[in-house]
Write a protein that holds these residues in place. Structure first.
Motif, PDB file in Angstrom:
ATOM      1  N   ILE A  15     -27.697 -27.060  49.355  1.00 61.22           N
ATOM      2  CA  ILE A  15     -28.081 -28.194  50.197  1.00 61.22           C
ATOM      3  C   ILE A  15     -28.883 -29.206  49.394  1.00 61.22           C
ATOM      4  CG2 ILE A  15     -29.335 -28.872  52.275  1.00 61.22           C
ATOM      5  CD1 ILE A  15     -28.800 -25.890  53.179  1.00 61.22           C
ATOM      6  N   LEU A  16     -28.294 -30.421  49.280  1.00 61.06           N
ATOM      7  CA  LEU A  16     -28.995 -31.509  48.601  1.00 61.06           C
ATOM      8  C   LEU A  16     -29.452 -32.483  49.675  1.00 61.06           C
ATOM      9  CD1 LEU A  16     -29.784 -33.056  45.970  1.00 61.06           C
ATOM     10  CD2 LEU A  16     -27.563 -34.187  46.160  1.00 61.06           C
ATOM     11  N   ASP A  17     -30.755 -32.557  49.863  1.00 59.40           N
ATOM     12  CA  ASP A  17     -31.300 -33.526  50.808  1.00 59.40           C
ATOM     13  C   ASP A  17     -30.624 -33.412  52.180  1.00 59.40           C
ATOM     14  OD1 ASP A  17     -33.138 -35.443  51.283  1.00 59.40           O
ATOM     15  OD2 ASP A  17     -32.064 -37.069  50.265  1.00 59.40           O
ATOM     16  N   GLY A  18     -30.422 -32.192  52.626  1.00 63.35           N
ATOM     17  CA  GLY A  18     -29.854 -31.970  53.953  1.00 63.35           C
ATOM     18  C   GLY A  18     -28.340 -31.824  54.005  1.00 63.35           C
ATOM     19  N   ILE A  22     -23.725 -24.899  41.435  1.00 64.91           N
ATOM     20  CA  ILE A  22     -24.467 -25.955  42.136  1.00 64.91           C
ATOM     21  C   ILE A  22     -23.709 -27.274  42.004  1.00 64.91           C
ATOM     22  CG2 ILE A  22     -26.593 -27.333  42.114  1.00 64.91           C
ATOM     23  CD1 ILE A  22     -28.060 -24.730  41.259  1.00 64.91           C
ATOM     24  N   MET A  23     -23.139 -27.502  40.820  1.00 64.40           N
ATOM     25  CA  MET A  23     -22.381 -28.728  40.559  1.00 64.40           C
ATOM     26  C   MET A  23     -20.943 -28.631  41.070  1.00 64.40           C
ATOM     27  SD  MET A  23     -24.334 -30.826  38.815  1.00 64.40           S
ATOM     28  CE  MET A  23     -23.693 -31.830  37.482  1.00 64.40           C
ATOM     29  N   ARG A  24     -20.589 -27.500  41.620  1.00 64.03           N
ATOM     30  CA  ARG A  24     -19.212 -27.203  42.056  1.00 64.03           C
ATOM     31  C   ARG A  24     -18.215 -27.404  40.913  1.00 64.03           C
ATOM     32  NH1 ARG A  24     -17.610 -29.475  47.516  1.00 64.03           N
ATOM     33  NH2 ARG A  24     -15.628 -29.700  46.417  1.00 64.03           N
ATOM     34  N   LEU A  25     -18.555 -26.863  39.774  1.00 60.57           N
ATOM     35  CA  LEU A  25     -17.673 -26.975  38.610  1.00 60.57           C
ATOM     36  C   LEU A  25     -17.029 -25.645  38.248  1.00 60.57           C
ATOM     37  CD1 LEU A  25     -19.811 -29.354  36.341  1.00 60.57           C
ATOM     38  CD2 LEU A  25     -17.593 -29.872  37.390  1.00 60.57           C
ATOM     39  N   ILE A  26     -16.960 -24.726  39.181  1.00 63.49           N
ATOM     40  CA  ILE A  26     -16.334 -23.427  38.923  1.00 63.49           C
ATOM     41  C   ILE A  26     -14.822 -23.548  39.077  1.00 63.49           C
ATOM     42  CG2 ILE A  26     -16.147 -21.030  39.732  1.00 63.49           C
ATOM     43  CD1 ILE A  26     -18.792 -21.608  38.364  1.00 63.49           C
ATOM     44  N   ARG A  27     -14.118 -23.126  38.039  1.00 57.12           N
ATOM     45  CA  ARG A  27     -12.654 -23.209  38.047  1.00 57.12           C
ATOM     46  C   ARG A  27     -12.064 -21.811  38.187  1.00 57.12           C
ATOM     47  NH1 ARG A  27     -13.401 -27.658  38.902  1.00 57.12           N
ATOM     48  NH2 ARG A  27     -13.870 -29.353  37.465  1.00 57.12           N
ATOM     49  N   PRO A  28     -10.846 -21.698  38.719  1.00 60.52           N
ATOM     50  CA  PRO A  28     -10.184 -20.392  38.771  1.00 60.52           C
ATOM     51  C   PRO A  28     -10.084 -19.807  37.360  1.00 60.52           C
ATOM     52  CG  PRO A  28      -8.938 -22.032  40.009  1.00 60.52           C
ATOM     53  CD  PRO A  28     -10.021 -22.763  39.277  1.00 60.52           C
ATOM     54  N   PRO A  29     -10.177 -18.504  37.196  1.00 63.85           N
ATOM     55  CA  PRO A  29     -10.201 -17.457  38.231  1.00 63.85           C
ATOM     56  C   PRO A  29     -11.555 -17.272  38.901  1.00 63.85           C
ATOM     57  CG  PRO A  29     -10.430 -16.469  36.078  1.00 63.85           C
ATOM     58  CD  PRO A  29     -10.268 -17.933  35.847  1.00 63.85           C
ATOM     59  N   GLY A  30     -12.450 -18.241  38.711  1.00 60.62           N
ATOM     60  CA  GLY A  30     -13.738 -18.121  39.392  1.00 60.62           C
ATOM     61  C   GLY A  30     -13.698 -18.788  40.744  1.00 60.62           C
ATOM     62  N   ARG A  31     -14.545 -18.343  41.648  1.00 55.39           N
ATOM     63  CA  ARG A  31     -14.674 -19.077  42.905  1.00 55.39           C
ATOM     64  C   ARG A  31     -16.047 -18.819  43.514  1.00 55.39           C
ATOM     65  NH1 ARG A  31     -13.723 -16.315  47.841  1.00 55.39           N
ATOM     66  NH2 ARG A  31     -13.541 -14.100  47.357  1.00 55.39           N
ATOM     67  N   ILE A  32     -16.508 -19.819  44.239  1.00 58.31           N
ATOM     68  CA  ILE A  32     -17.759 -19.660  44.960  1.00 58.31           C
ATOM     69  C   ILE A  32     -17.426 -18.909  46.234  1.00 58.31           C
ATOM     70  CG2 ILE A  32     -19.653 -20.879  46.108  1.00 58.31           C
ATOM     71  CD1 ILE A  32     -19.215 -23.149  44.059  1.00 58.31           C
ATOM     72  N   ALA A  33     -17.945 -17.700  46.371  1.00 57.75           N
ATOM     73  CA  ALA A  33     -17.534 -16.828  47.461  1.00 57.75           C
ATOM     74  C   ALA A  33     -18.433 -16.959  48.687  1.00 57.75           C
ATOM     75  CB  ALA A  33     -17.513 -15.374  46.980  1.00 57.75           C
ATOM     76  N   MET A  80     -47.375 -28.048  50.485  1.00 56.43           N
ATOM     77  CA  MET A  80     -45.948 -27.771  50.658  1.00 56.43           C
ATOM     78  C   MET A  80     -45.160 -29.035  50.362  1.00 56.43           C
ATOM     79  SD  MET A  80     -44.827 -24.896  51.019  1.00 56.43           S
ATOM     80  CE  MET A  80     -43.241 -24.532  51.715  1.00 56.43           C
ATOM     81  N   ARG A  81     -44.254 -28.947  49.427  1.00 57.18           N
ATOM     82  CA  ARG A  81     -43.404 -30.096  49.174  1.00 57.18           C
ATOM     83  C   ARG A  81     -42.071 -29.875  49.874  1.00 57.18           C
ATOM     84  NH1 ARG A  81     -44.293 -31.341  42.828  1.00 57.18           N
ATOM     85  NH2 ARG A  81     -44.362 -29.087  42.689  1.00 57.18           N
ATOM     86  N   GLN A  82     -41.479 -30.971  50.290  1.00 55.89           N
ATOM     87  CA  GLN A  82     -40.171 -30.894  50.927  1.00 55.89           C
ATOM     88  C   GLN A  82     -39.120 -30.574  49.863  1.00 55.89           C
ATOM     89  OE1 GLN A  82     -39.478 -31.029  54.078  1.00 55.89           O
ATOM     90  NE2 GLN A  82     -37.272 -30.974  53.806  1.00 55.89           N
ATOM     91  N   PRO A  83     -38.380 -29.456  50.032  1.00 54.73           N
ATOM     92  CA  PRO A  83     -37.383 -29.176  48.999  1.00 54.73           C
ATOM     93  C   PRO A  83     -36.267 -30.223  49.000  1.00 54.73           C
ATOM     94  CG  PRO A  83     -37.258 -27.557  50.769  1.00 54.73           C
ATOM     95  CD  PRO A  83     -38.439 -28.418  51.056  1.00 54.73           C
ATOM     96  N   LEU A  84     -35.872 -30.617  47.805  1.00 60.42           N
ATOM     97  CA  LEU A  84     -34.793 -31.587  47.679  1.00 60.42           C
ATOM     98  C   LEU A  84     -33.461 -30.846  47.517  1.00 60.42           C
ATOM     99  CD1 LEU A  84     -33.863 -34.532  47.231  1.00 60.42           C
ATOM    100  CD2 LEU A  84     -34.343 -34.200  44.808  1.00 60.42           C
ATOM    101  N   LEU A  85     -33.501 -29.803  46.683  1.00 61.49           N
ATOM    102  CA  LEU A  85     -32.310 -28.983  46.474  1.00 61.49           C
ATOM    103  C   LEU A  85     -32.615 -27.571  46.970  1.00 61.49           C
ATOM    104  CD1 LEU A  85     -29.461 -28.737  45.064  1.00 61.49           C
ATOM    105  CD2 LEU A  85     -30.717 -27.848  43.090  1.00 61.49           C
TER     106      LEU A  85
END
Ligand SMILES: Nc1ncnc2c1ncn2[C@@H]1O[C@H](COP(=O)(O)OP(=O)(O)O)[C@@H](O)[C@H]1O
Ligand SMILES: Nc1ncnc2c1ncn2[C@@H]1O[C@H](COP(=O)(O)OP(=O)(O)O)[C@@H](O)[C@H]1O
Ligand code: SF4
Ligand SMILES: [Mg+2]
Ligand SMILES: [Mg+2]
Lengths: 324, 334
Positions: free
Chosen positions: B72-75, B56-67, B2-7
């Motif tokens: 989680i990156l390293d906690g 994941i990179m938070r590069l979504i621009r309107p009219p898009g949105r992360i709903a 088991m590896r510790q997930p980073l992302l």
């Protein structure tokens, strides 16, 4: 080649485009090949190697700088225009992007029906009936024939392109990357349509693709192009399992395999040279990883038969054959 | 092991408001990537791969949105992070390589200014030091005559060289995670082999956690350890690559594998999946693959199957595996 007899012959076909300052771009350089009735010849190579240009030359959509093209014993480049007009529909090309080749202002019925009218099929009702039949053959719903190209998906547009080509009742279809812009599930659908129609009408085809996996599925023989030349030509299984040209070997090793072990990749150094400055000698020698002989840098190797029906343009492939 | 997930991506949902209605581009995607691991996100065009990466990179621009969901990156949940913090993370801890370097590289700046700019922004190096570092990087990426190449503009480079420059910029700040979105799709197969070889070497040397986005099952088979198959905004199957290739469970995965022409194996027939992908604005009720599924059952058209945990290594979003679920309760759905 099948005993069916030769349908189309290309001899020393060459296309040079002017490239300024008295220089030329050697898009297709001295290609000779034959296609038998009902046969599929796969034409594979990386972008810019001259596949589309060769396809257009064979389909008479581009005039060769040199060379001859024979259809069924007729020299197509030296016959009167009226005779050529008669013969032309027997060669049909299908393009990668059917959208670009479909008139956006015409309905599917008009698009597929046009070659029928040219063939002087009389009567609206008869043309419509035939169009519906053709659409059915390529798996399209005939009730949609009143729609325009943009109302169809990429895969459906490719079917329309195929139906239009079929309307001419061709003997040879030249399909230029017909599935390159499609997703794999749609690609599989189109390959099935092409395969079924070819079997049904005993159509010969030149199947052009950059994807040697696809080519290996649909072709009896494969021609590999590099910088305007056919560097290897032979029965499909022989070319895949016993490639004779070092370029073909590198190409095959680079294909990521699904469901089988990956051979060690032979990474070719650098990029493909420009067709305006084709290397002297063997045009592959600047990237070749074999232990070269003097001739590699001085003399252009011709296609030599190195095994039964299997040709390669490599000085070393030739000498190997001479040894045995 | 088991590896510790980073992302760790959990139940990610990204939507676009369109005139036709809400488009569910990414709808409940979960994914974990560990150090030194390559996870492939594979699927046909329009299934939401790029939107997932951009989310994941938070590069979504309107009219898009992360709903909804978590990244989680390293906690640390990046969806909670400030924009300032994100600017440090993008290109710093998480780097991205795109299909088309020409659209990402600035055509009016030299290679040198684009590589050193990244180094400067992330405070890795500046001035003459940055220049030396840039030369080192280009050299490590297999770019011949790196000193001269610094003066080139993107359009003066071949496609393969541009992609190498992109990768040089991506790894310049020692990221922990690399997201490569169709990095070789625009390239010919012999160039693809060069670039994939380079990416594999970089991953090996630096222990990068890599998300490899591709539509090519051959790339998945050869370069990833784990695969997540996407269909219409969801992951329908996730497991180690070797098992996916040998024994696909989801009807879409097995259908997809049967569509792939095997090199030199015309005896392995190509069997199409009938129909087309659904419209992400008006999705079918129930399972999204139901309209094309050869194994469809009545319940598939009524309810959406959750991801069933068939065993410790495999999730399958299909009712055929409802009985095989080892977890007591499947993940919650909205
Ligand atoms: N009409 C044209 N004028 C000038 N150059 C051309 C023309 N058509 C093709 N070429 C050039 O000829 C070469 C071969 O092109 P093409 O036949 O399209 O290759 P492929 O189909 O294998 O990608 C390329 O270098 C291309 O730029
Ligand atoms: N900016 C946008 N506005 C509206 N819809 C978008 C936008 N970006 C992507 N989409 C839609 O989201 C879906 C997923 O797209 P994408 O993630 O690019 O697919 P993939 O990368 O798998 O080919 C598609 O239906 C696409 O049309
Ligand atoms: S002729 Fe020489 S350089 Fe050309 S491919 Fe053969 S071995 Fe290589
Ligand atoms: Mg072409
Ligand atoms: Mg994408």
């Amino acid at each position: 080649m099948s005993s069916d007899g030769v349908l189309l012959t290309a001899a020393h076909v060459t296309k040079h485009f002017p490239a300024g300052k008295r220089r030329v771009l050697r898009a297709v350089d001295d290609v000779s090949l034959e296609i038998a009735r009902g046969e599929t010849l796969g034409l594979v190579g990386e972008s810019g190697c001259g596949k589309t240009t060769l396809g257009k030359l064979l389909c008479l959509l581009e005039e060769p700088t040199r060379g001859e093209i024979w259809l069924d014993g007729t020299d197509l480049l030296h016959i009167p225009p009226n005779e050529l007009r008669e013969l032309r529909p027997r060669l049909q090309m299908i393009f990668q992007d059917p959208f670009a080749s479909l008139n956006p202002h015409k309905t599917i019925e008009q698009i597929v029906g046009l070659p029928l009218r040219i063939k002087s099929l009389r009567g609206k009702a008869r043309i419509r009936e035939r169009v519906h039949e053709l659409l059915g053959m390529v798996g399209l719903d005939p009730s949609q024939s009143g729609r325009f190209p943009h109302q169809f998906s990429g895969g459906q547009r490719q079917r329309i392109g195929i139906a239009r080509a079929l309307a001419c009742e061709p003997e040879l279809i030249i399909a230029d990357e017909p599935v390159a812009s499609l997703d794999v599930s749609i690609q599989a659908q189109i390959l099935q349509v092409l395969r079924d129609l070819q079997a049904r009408f005993h159509l010969a085809a030149i199947f052009i693709s950059h994807d040697i996996s696809v080519v290996s599925h649909v072709s009896q023989r494969i021609a590999v192009m590099y910088l305007g030349r056919v560097v290897e030509l032979g029965p499909a299984q022989d070319v895949i399992y016993d490639p004779k040209h070092p370029y073909t070997r590198a190409l095959l090793s680079a294909v990521p395999r699904v469901g089988e072990a990956q051979p060690e990749a032979t990474l070719l150094p650098g990029d493909i040279p420009s067709p305006i400055a084709v290397p002297r000698g063997c045009r592959f020698h600047t990237r070749c990883y074999l232990e070269q002989v003097t001739e590699c840098g001085t003399g252009e190797p011709g296609l030599r038969e190195v095994a039964n029906g299997h040709f390669a343009a490599c000085h070393l492939a030739r000498s190997k054959a001479a040894e045995s | 092991m088991m590896r510790q997930p980073l992302l760790e991506v959990q139940h990610l949902r990204t939507r676009f408001e369109t005139y036709r209605g809400t488009l569910r581009a990414v709808d409940g995607v979960s994914l974990t990537v560990s150090r030194g691991e390559t996870v492939a996100l594979v699927g046909e065009s329009g299934c939401g791969k790029s939107v997932a990466a951009l989310s994941i990179m938070r590069l979504i621009r309107p009219p898009g949105r992360i709903a909804g969901g978590r990244v989680i990156l390293d906690g640390r949940d990046l969806l909670e992070a400030s924009e300032v913090e994100m600017r440090g993370i993008r290109g710093g801890r998480i780097a991205m390589v795109f299909q088309d370097p020409l659209s990402t590289l600035n055509p009016t700046f030299t290679v040198e200014s684009q590589v050193t700019e990244t180094l400067r922004v992330h405070r890795v190096a500046a001035g003459a030091q940055a220049r030396d570092r840039a030369i080192e990087l280009l050299d490590a990426m297999g770019i011949p005559a790196p000193r001269e190449r610094l003066r080139s503009y993107p359009h003066e480079l071949s496609g393969g060289m541009r992609q190498r420059v992109m990768i040089a910029i991506a790894v310049s700040c020692q990221p922990e995670v690399l997201i490569a979105d169709e990095p070789t799709t625009a390239l010919d197969v012999t160039l693809q082999a060069q670039i994939m070889d380079l990416l594999a070497t970089i991953k090996e040397e630096r222990g990068l956690a890599t998300v490899l986005i591709t539509h090519d099952l051959g790339i998945v088979a050869q370069f990833a350890e784990k695969a997540a198959v996407m269909y219409a905004g969801q992951i329908v199957e996730e497991c180690p690559v070797s098992r996916l290739m040998e024994e696909p469970l989801h009807p879409y995965t097995s259908g997809l594998l049967r569509c792939v022409p095997r090199l030199g194996r015309p005896d392995v027939p190509i069997t199409p999946i009938e129909g087309t992908v659904p419209d992400l604005v008006s999705l079918p009720a129930g399972c999204r693959f139901a309209p094309r599924c050869p194994k469809v059952m009545a319940r598939c058209r009524q309810a959406m199957p959750p991801p069933y945990e068939v065993d410790a290594q495999r999730l399958v979003r299909c009712f055929l595996y409802a009985g095989a679920d080892t977890a007591s309760a499947a993940e919650e759905e909205d």
